[in-house]
Design an enzyme around this catalytic site. Sequence first.
Site, PDB file in Angstrom:
ATOM      1  CG  HIS A  33       2.016 -26.483  16.198  1.00 46.21           C
ATOM      2  ND1 HIS A  33       0.881 -26.429  15.427  1.00 46.21           N
ATOM      3  CD2 HIS A  33       2.506 -27.745  16.068  1.00 46.21           C
ATOM      4  CE1 HIS A  33       0.688 -27.599  14.844  1.00 46.21           C
ATOM      5  NE2 HIS A  33       1.654 -28.411  15.220  1.00 46.21           N
ATOM      6  CG  ASN A  51      -1.000 -30.794  14.388  1.00 53.63           C
ATOM      7  OD1 ASN A  51      -0.998 -29.757  13.734  1.00 53.63           O
ATOM      8  ND2 ASN A  51       0.094 -31.485  14.625  1.00 53.63           N
ATOM      9  CB  CYS A  94       3.574 -27.445  12.665  1.00 52.84           C
ATOM     10  SG  CYS A  94       2.716 -28.971  12.210  1.00 52.84           S
TER      11      CYS A  94
END
Length: 401
Positions: free
Chosen positions: A327, A357, A177
């Site tokens: 993020h 995500n 990420c």
Amino acid sequence: MANASGFFTPSIPSLRRKIQPSIGVSRSGFSFSEGICRRVVCLSGIQGAEKNVSPSESRLPKLVSKGCKLIGCGSAVPTLSVSNDDLAKMVDTSDEWISVRTGIRNRRVISGKESLKYLATEAARKALEMADVNPNDLDLILMCTSTPEDLFGAAPQVQRELGCTASTLAYDITAACSGFVLGLISAACHIRGAGFQNILVIGADGLSRFVDWNDRGTCILFGDAAGAVVVQACDAEEDGLLSFDVHSDGEGGRHLGACIKDSNTDNVLGSNGSALEFPPKRSSYSCIHMNGKEVFRFAVRCVPQSIESALEKAGLTASNIDWLLLHQANQRIIDAVATRLEFPQEQVISNLANYGNTSAASIPLALDEAVRSGKVKPGHTIAAAGFGAGLTWGSAIIRWG
């Protein structure tokens, strides 16, 4: 004073002071005294320099001012949308339970003949089109992904799909990420230190392939997507990467990962010293495991600190920032970081509800939507931060356009 984890930017008028340069090399960047134009030590020749130079003179380090700017973006997502209600048919959960705890309502999942390579290529084409850059004018393609469809990397395959016939360098960056932020920083280093002109940075991940769809704690979180930006060399005064701050902590890796499964080989040795369990069993990766509480604590503690550090290196405060772009992991994390930094909610970019995500793709995907909708305009300053598996985290202060 700039330090190991960021560059100073001379383009902010309030930062310009008449101070003599002081240059030093540190662990993750070049160090400069306040208010000095960014200068990178280059051992190669400089375009436009005198040609009649002796060999000894040509080997001397030269100082060149160079900046980089983001001039194009693009994104792509799979066609299959999986809602919270869809997941409620598979595991003990509900739309309310998921949305209240995460902010997620839908996610996109690769299916059928779709591939991560296809998504990455589509996002890249859109970014190149916006930037008006021909694929053959690229010097470098950085594919930020932890889920390549080839163990040896995906960047060269994307290069081929884009039709790059020039000898463009292409390689992968694996940092989950945090990958896209590290890709931006790597692009800047190639421009400032090696004279590259056009770099394509892609963030793309297909985490759905590593999700245990019977695990309520993780299957509700992840989706697949790709996003890309074109980073181009420019004069220092136009620089669009104002500063950065990056970190990693392997001790925290136990809280989030997808490790190779144990092969159950007991390594019993024969009389000649060779292993009886040979050849070894074929390796495969486990599904994603995550300690949600620990990851949450890590993010709300470390991400604001990183952003504050990057702001300080840029000589800015939160009030100078137009947009906060984190993020897209969990809306509670996004809200907690924004509250600590005192960012108004209307200045926080979030598309988590629609995609979940998407790991390295989340920041460029959200950026692309914000740019194309007219929310982010040329000249706007963005505080971006990635965080996740590794553990790794980092932030960058960037100016769009």
